[in-house]
Scaffold this motif. Sequence first.
Motif, PDB file in Angstrom:
ATOM      1  N   TYR A 183      23.860  32.710  37.955  1.00  0.00           N
ATOM      2  CA  TYR A 183      23.371  32.457  36.598  1.00  0.00           C
ATOM      3  C   TYR A 183      24.486  31.971  35.678  1.00  0.00           C
ATOM      4  N   PHE A 184      25.700  32.481  35.871  1.00  0.00           N
ATOM      5  CA  PHE A 184      26.826  31.988  35.078  1.00  0.00           C
ATOM      6  C   PHE A 184      26.970  30.484  35.248  1.00  0.00           C
ATOM      7  N   HIS A 185      26.804  30.010  36.479  1.00  0.00           N
ATOM      8  CA  HIS A 185      26.922  28.570  36.744  1.00  0.00           C
ATOM      9  C   HIS A 185      25.715  27.810  36.205  1.00  0.00           C
ATOM     10  N   ILE A 186      24.538  28.352  36.385  1.00  0.00           N
ATOM     11  CA  ILE A 186      23.329  27.668  35.918  1.00  0.00           C
ATOM     12  C   ILE A 186      23.385  27.422  34.414  1.00  0.00           C
ATOM     13  N   PHE A 187      23.896  28.411  33.681  1.00  0.00           N
ATOM     14  CA  PHE A 187      23.913  28.309  32.223  1.00  0.00           C
ATOM     15  C   PHE A 187      25.305  28.020  31.674  1.00  0.00           C
ATOM     16  N   ASP A 188      26.101  27.317  32.480  1.00  0.00           N
ATOM     17  CA  ASP A 188      27.348  26.723  31.991  1.00  0.00           C
ATOM     18  C   ASP A 188      28.140  27.732  31.138  1.00  0.00           C
ATOM     19  N   THR A 189      28.482  28.864  31.747  1.00  0.00           N
ATOM     20  CA  THR A 189      29.012  30.005  31.004  1.00  0.00           C
ATOM     21  C   THR A 189      30.518  29.907  30.793  1.00  0.00           C
ATOM     22  N   PHE A 190      30.928  30.251  29.573  1.00  0.00           N
ATOM     23  CA  PHE A 190      32.345  30.368  29.222  1.00  0.00           C
ATOM     24  C   PHE A 190      32.633  31.843  28.925  1.00  0.00           C
ATOM     25  N   VAL A 191      33.697  32.371  29.508  1.00  0.00           N
ATOM     26  CA  VAL A 191      34.107  33.748  29.248  1.00  0.00           C
ATOM     27  C   VAL A 191      35.491  33.719  28.623  1.00  0.00           C
ATOM     28  N   PHE A 192      35.630  34.241  27.407  1.00  0.00           N
ATOM     29  CA  PHE A 192      36.969  34.297  26.815  1.00  0.00           C
ATOM     30  C   PHE A 192      37.686  35.532  27.344  1.00  0.00           C
ATOM     31  N   THR A 193      38.970  35.409  27.594  1.00  0.00           N
ATOM     32  CA  THR A 193      39.692  36.505  28.229  1.00  0.00           C
ATOM     33  C   THR A 193      41.192  36.368  28.031  1.00  0.00           C
ATOM     34  N   THR A 194      41.879  37.480  28.153  1.00  0.00           N
ATOM     35  CA  THR A 194      43.347  37.481  28.137  1.00  0.00           C
ATOM     36  C   THR A 194      43.898  37.482  29.556  1.00  0.00           C
ATOM     37  N   PHE A 195      43.014  37.582  30.556  1.00  0.00           N
ATOM     38  CA  PHE A 195      43.484  37.636  31.938  1.00  0.00           C
ATOM     39  C   PHE A 195      42.475  36.979  32.873  1.00  0.00           C
ATOM     40  N   TYR A 196      43.009  36.447  33.976  1.00  0.00           N
ATOM     41  CA  TYR A 196      42.142  35.884  35.004  1.00  0.00           C
ATOM     42  C   TYR A 196      42.875  35.901  36.334  1.00  0.00           C
ATOM     43  N   ARG A 197      42.280  36.531  37.317  1.00  0.00           N
ATOM     44  CA  ARG A 197      42.835  36.571  38.671  1.00  0.00           C
ATOM     45  C   ARG A 197      42.041  35.613  39.548  1.00  0.00           C
ATOM     46  N   ASN A 198      42.721  34.561  40.013  1.00  0.00           N
ATOM     47  CA  ASN A 198      42.102  33.589  40.908  1.00  0.00           C
ATOM     48  C   ASN A 198      42.365  34.029  42.350  1.00  0.00           C
ATOM     49  N   ALA A 199      41.350  34.586  42.986  1.00  0.00           N
ATOM     50  CA  ALA A 199      41.512  35.120  44.333  1.00  0.00           C
ATOM     51  C   ALA A 199      41.826  34.035  45.354  1.00  0.00           C
ATOM     52  N   ALA A 200      41.564  32.771  45.011  1.00  0.00           N
ATOM     53  CA  ALA A 200      41.843  31.662  45.926  1.00  0.00           C
ATOM     54  C   ALA A 200      43.250  31.101  45.753  1.00  0.00           C
ATOM     55  N   ASN A 201      43.971  31.579  44.743  1.00  0.00           N
ATOM     56  CA  ASN A 201      45.338  31.121  44.498  1.00  0.00           C
ATOM     57  C   ASN A 201      46.266  31.717  45.558  1.00  0.00           C
ATOM     58  N   GLN A 202      46.962  30.852  46.320  1.00  0.00           N
ATOM     59  CA  GLN A 202      47.791  31.342  47.415  1.00  0.00           C
ATOM     60  C   GLN A 202      48.932  32.220  46.927  1.00  0.00           C
ATOM     61  N   ASP A 203      49.463  31.934  45.745  1.00  0.00           N
ATOM     62  CA  ASP A 203      50.529  32.776  45.189  1.00  0.00           C
ATOM     63  C   ASP A 203      50.023  34.195  44.941  1.00  0.00           C
ATOM     64  N   VAL A 204      48.806  34.303  44.439  1.00  0.00           N
ATOM     65  CA  VAL A 204      48.209  35.614  44.209  1.00  0.00           C
ATOM     66  C   VAL A 204      47.992  36.337  45.536  1.00  0.00           C
ATOM     67  N   VAL A 205      47.486  35.615  46.513  1.00  0.00           N
ATOM     68  CA  VAL A 205      47.265  36.197  47.846  1.00  0.00           C
ATOM     69  C   VAL A 205      48.569  36.711  48.434  1.00  0.00           C
ATOM     70  N   ASP A 206      49.628  35.921  48.310  1.00  0.00           N
ATOM     71  CA  ASP A 206      50.921  36.314  48.868  1.00  0.00           C
ATOM     72  C   ASP A 206      51.469  37.577  48.211  1.00  0.00           C
ATOM     73  N   ILE A 207      51.375  37.644  46.889  1.00  0.00           N
ATOM     74  CA  ILE A 207      51.892  38.816  46.175  1.00  0.00           C
ATOM     75  C   ILE A 207      51.091  40.069  46.530  1.00  0.00           C
TER      76      ILE A 207
END
Length: 298
Positions: A183-207
């Motif tokens: 539903y977030f994608h269907i309704f073009d959703t924006f979430v404001f935030t001070t943080f975001y963890r991208n699980a697909a980011n290799q640097d994040v995976v490595d750490i």
Amino acid sequence: TQLLSTPELKKVDIIFGPMYASQINTLSKFSKKNKIKLVVPFTGQSDEFYHNPYIYALNAPKNDQYHEVNLLAESYFVNYNHIILDAEGGNTEGKNLADGLKKVLKAQDREVATMSLYSDETTLLQTLNPVRKNLIIPNTSDLKVLNKLFPLLKNFSNKHPEYQISLLGYPEWQTYTGIYSSYFHIFDTFVFTTFYRNAANQDVVDIENKFTQWFKKPMFASYPRFGLLGFDAGYFFLKGMSQYGKSFNDHILQVHVKPMQHAFRFQRASNWSGFINREIQLIHYTTDQRIELIKLKR
């Protein structure tokens, strides 16, 4: 208090903590007296941020965050039709956000509509704009609201696909992706935030893999991940202090690191205050199933 009386602690350059809001006042007085940098990671609710020039708030007070969101409404969402979703009065924080948006937009002679969570099709047709993008902002982050809002919008969109609908939501919505990602994608959703963890980011995976190796267990799956918060904060301050030494505060906006989860943009609230992290980003769940992180230009 007993720890603060030790002579060795008075000689340190920086303190990361405290964990609990009840400890901020005591530790802030100590840091101010001894001119020690104090990085407060977990809470943004304290008057000490406005009186201690040696304090750094990683998470800005809610009102400061909402001020940044108001700037978003003025700039990034300037061409949208803004609609406040009144969800049975919402909660205090959501009401503050909604009221702030109304005040800012009306000062620019821009219309701000309001609609109920229980609106019918006729009300939606009267409130939404058929030729402009519509940005719906709930006055609460409560999951129960989304439970009612998404079926309402889905039924309306099935009948009236010509209407472009987007949502602007809260940092807590990141915890709902397991339920409502589609539903977030269907309704073009924006979430404001001070943080975001991208699980697909290799640097994040490595750490996170290294964390598991070092401590024999994975990072606790919290929002945000405290392990990544500690890494980002430590990297930012230690790098900046090594680069600029005693001139760190004067060059704080020139400290650049690649964040794993938290980005920082520190500013003083006044000449005698501490530094508050003003960085607000948008997580955009696009209609073509992508997730993009939008960093606003300053």
